[in-house]
Design an enzyme around this catalytic site. Structure first.
Site, mmCIF file in Angstrom:
data_model
loop_
_atom_site.group_PDB
_atom_site.id
_atom_site.type_symbol
_atom_site.label_atom_id
_atom_site.label_comp_id
_atom_site.label_asym_id
_atom_site.label_seq_id
_atom_site.Cartn_x
_atom_site.Cartn_y
_atom_site.Cartn_z
ATOM 1 N N SER A 55 -11.426 -29.949 3.118
ATOM 2 C CA SER A 55 -9.977 -29.684 3.164
ATOM 3 C C SER A 55 -9.207 -30.805 2.469
ATOM 4 C CB SER A 55 -9.511 -29.590 4.624
ATOM 5 O OG SER A 55 -10.083 -28.471 5.250
ATOM 6 N N GLY A 77 -11.502 -19.703 -0.303
ATOM 7 C CA GLY A 77 -10.218 -19.220 0.208
ATOM 8 C C GLY A 77 -9.191 -20.341 0.230
ATOM 9 N N ARG A 126 -11.413 -10.844 0.532
ATOM 10 C CA ARG A 126 -10.640 -11.465 1.623
ATOM 11 C C ARG A 126 -9.138 -11.185 1.490
ATOM 12 N NH1 ARG A 126 -12.743 -17.490 2.451
ATOM 13 N NH2 ARG A 126 -11.499 -17.271 4.350
ATOM 14 N N SER A 146 -3.413 -20.243 10.773
ATOM 15 C CA SER A 146 -4.063 -20.501 9.482
ATOM 16 C C SER A 146 -3.424 -21.682 8.766
ATOM 17 C CB SER A 146 -3.973 -19.259 8.584
ATOM 18 O OG SER A 146 -4.342 -19.613 7.260
ATOM 19 N N ASP A 173 -14.230 -23.373 12.004
ATOM 20 C CA ASP A 173 -15.383 -23.246 11.097
ATOM 21 C C ASP A 173 -16.711 -23.541 11.799
ATOM 22 O OD1 ASP A 173 -13.793 -22.540 8.959
ATOM 23 O OD2 ASP A 173 -13.560 -24.599 8.244
ATOM 24 N N LYS A 223 -13.378 -14.758 7.384
ATOM 25 C CA LYS A 223 -13.780 -15.977 6.670
ATOM 26 C C LYS A 223 -14.632 -15.581 5.451
ATOM 27 C CE LYS A 223 -11.709 -18.866 9.339
ATOM 28 N NZ LYS A 223 -10.575 -19.626 8.833
ATOM 29 N N ARG A 263 -17.907 -13.620 10.303
ATOM 30 C CA ARG A 263 -18.864 -14.571 10.885
ATOM 31 C C ARG A 263 -19.380 -14.150 12.253
ATOM 32 N NH1 ARG A 263 -16.320 -20.268 8.498
ATOM 33 N NH2 ARG A 263 -17.541 -20.151 6.574
ATOM 34 N N ARG A 323 -21.754 -21.492 5.656
ATOM 35 C CA ARG A 323 -21.946 -21.906 7.056
ATOM 36 C C ARG A 323 -22.919 -20.976 7.792
ATOM 37 N NH1 ARG A 323 -18.563 -26.073 6.897
ATOM 38 N NH2 ARG A 323 -16.512 -25.740 5.968
HETATM 39 C C1 S3P Z 1 -8.896 -24.635 5.806
HETATM 40 C C2 S3P Z 1 -8.366 -23.826 6.786
HETATM 41 C C3 S3P Z 1 -9.162 -22.878 7.579
HETATM 42 C C4 S3P Z 1 -10.666 -23.145 7.454
HETATM 43 C C5 S3P Z 1 -11.071 -23.426 6.038
HETATM 44 C C6 S3P Z 1 -10.337 -24.632 5.507
HETATM 45 C C7 S3P Z 1 -8.013 -25.538 5.072
HETATM 46 O O1 S3P Z 1 -8.916 -21.573 7.108
HETATM 47 O O2 S3P Z 1 -11.389 -22.053 7.960
HETATM 48 O O3 S3P Z 1 -12.462 -23.670 5.952
HETATM 49 O O4 S3P Z 1 -8.501 -26.467 4.401
HETATM 50 O O5 S3P Z 1 -6.774 -25.356 5.163
HETATM 51 P P1 S3P Z 1 -7.702 -20.668 7.659
HETATM 52 O O6 S3P Z 1 -6.437 -21.234 7.197
HETATM 53 O O7 S3P Z 1 -7.958 -19.300 7.073
HETATM 54 O O8 S3P Z 1 -7.858 -20.691 9.156
#
Ligand code: S3P
Length: 450
Positions: free
Chosen positions: A29, A101, A129, A174, A327, A354, A358, A403
């Site tokens: 992130s 994503g 997605r 999110s 995650d 995801k 999952r 994962r």
């Molecule tokens: C993330 C937010 C999460 C997480 C992803 C990383 C991020 O997703 O599952 O692996 O870096 O902002 P969501 O915003 O869809 O919950």
């Protein structure tokens, strides 16, 4: 299929104690955000410890396409010479975000209030997605989007030439949606206000403040209210990316289930919006301790020591903790398989959208390996068989999801018979050194066709 190549079938065999030190890569992130915020600053940002996984490399390539100069100096050190807030150039190619994503949603936000047009695509997982969760709030700024049915990629975003600031309540927990709105708000005049009912990872807020934006967070009865003042001049930063707690989860959980193990995982970021798994594991009776607790770059950091834990018990994971370990549910379900009793996971609908569904991916694979799993739209329950009692023996589908692949390979380290995955290729998106790192600890992982 792996994201950009032929499938890599892999098998994990039951192994002896896992011991030693596991230096996991940089936080995914924070790595994405370092590149994007560096690209939106004026001057040179230096990043050390960048995760060089495929997801982040795809974001680096995208930032170049939008006009930033991104340079790899080797050994995890990168520099980004940014173009400034609102300075993105129109890319002359389709932006391929691969499996990520986070990459696509944050970049869409970052370009949405610049008067340029860009087309985004990804692999089969990403192209399935939902993107409406991001394009709906971006439309409030004046941004247009044209995607496939169901708001899916490939999708063209037409940035708003005269954006207006917005007030938006994120309807699902999110961090990606929250971050996309904040990044879009950077180039809108005035104040953009984002409210989230449940606190999600706050790296964007922390890093925007670090880059010199005016941003405040207030805890209210309706949740966290984040207010960003638009059109700041972002100042380049020196960023040392902490090691990823979501990657640390794999060697930590492996040590808990493989008899005799004792593994140290140094330098892990323990931001409370990320550390829910470790709290949960301790409640289950895990021998998991935090050593050398300290603060680095404004984030709490510790060395994690995980030892084999013979008396794990199933628990009900508090719903309120879900966002801080979102995650980590796949690998938690593996640990739960070796515990006594039921591990109940509720309020986790987001797991279904995801990199794969999952809940479905783990439930199907665990059942094939002899574990009882029940599931519903936003919940699942794993009934543990106890140490030494998990049969294994199945080949599991990883569904283009790193994962899921890693979770089943960890499962196979402590089952009665080996566990295989149809494709370990996706592991490279977030944890490119997973195989050598786990092998160094004593795991027996093999690529089946090599
Ligand atoms: C993330 C937010 C999460 C997480 C992803 C990383 C991020 O997703 O599952 O692996 O870096 O902002 P969501 O915003 O869809 O919950």
């Amino acid at each position: 299929m792996s994201s950009h190549g032929t499938p890599i079938p892999m098998t994990s065999r039951p192994c002896g104690p896992l011991t030693g030190e596991a230096r996991v890569p940089g936080d995914k992130s924070i790595s994405h955000r370092s590149l994007i915020l560096g690209a939106l600053s004026v001057g040179e940002t230096e990043i050390t410890g960048l995760l060089e996984g495929q997801d982040v490399l795809d974001t680096a390539r995208a930032m170049r396409a939008f006009g930033a100069k991104v340079t790899d100096h080797g050994g995890g050190t990168w520099t980004v010479n940014g173009v400034g807030t609102g300075g993105f150039a129109e890319p002359d190619q389709v932006i391929d975000c691969g499996n990520s994503g986070t990459g696509v949603r944050l970049i869409m936000g970052a370009m949405a209030t610049t008067g340029i047009t860009a087309t985004f695509t990804g692999d089969a997982s990403l192209n399935g997605r939902p993107m409406a969760r991001v394009t709906d709030p971006l439309a409030l700024f004046g941004t247009q989007s044209h995607g496939r049915s169901g708001g899916r990629l490939p999708m063209t975003i037409v940035g708003a030439a005269d954006p207006v600031p917005v007030e938006y309540t994120v309807p699902v927990p999110s961090a990606q949606v929250k971050s996309a709105v904040l990044l879009a708000g950077l180039n809108a005049p005035g104040k953009t206000v984002v409210t989230e009912a449940e606190a999600t990872r706050d790296h964007t807020e922390r890093m925007l403040a670090g880059f010199g934006a005016e941003i405040t967070t207030e805890e209210t009865e309706t949740g966290r209210v984040i207010t960003l003042t638009g059109q700041p001049e972002l100042k380049p930063q020196k960023i040392a990316v902490p090691r990823d707690p979501s990657s640390a989860a794999f060697p930590v959980c492996a040590a808990l289930i493989v008899p005799g193990s004792d593994v140290l995982v140094p330098g892990i970021g323990l931001n409370p919006t990320r550390a829910g798994l470790f709290t949960t594991l301790r409640e289950m009776g895990a021998d998991l301790t935090y050593e050398n607790e300290r603060t680095e770059g404004g984030e709490p950091v510790a060395d994690l020591r995980a030892r084999f834990s013979p008396d794990l018990k199933g628990i009900e994971v508090p719903e309120a903790r879900a966002a801080s370990m979102i995650d980590e549910y796949p690998i938690l379900s593996v640990v739960a398989s070796f515990a006594a009793g039921d591990t109940v996971m509720r309020g986790v609908k987001e797991l279904r959208v995801k990199e794969s569904d999952r809940i479905d991916a783990m439930a199907t694979g665990l059942r094939a390996n002899g574990i009882t799993v029940e599931d519903g739209p936003d919940w699942w329950v794993v009934t543990g068989a106890g140490h030494g009692n998990v049969p294994g023996g199945a080949t599991c589908a990883s569904h283009l999801d790193h994962r899921i692949a890693m979770s089943f390979l960890i499962l196979g380290m402590a089952t009665q018979t080996p566990v295989s995955v149809d494709d370990g290729g996706p592991i490279a998106t977030s944890f490119p050194v997973f195989e050598p790192l786990m092998a160094e600890l004593g795991a027996q992982l093999v690529r089946d066709n090599s």
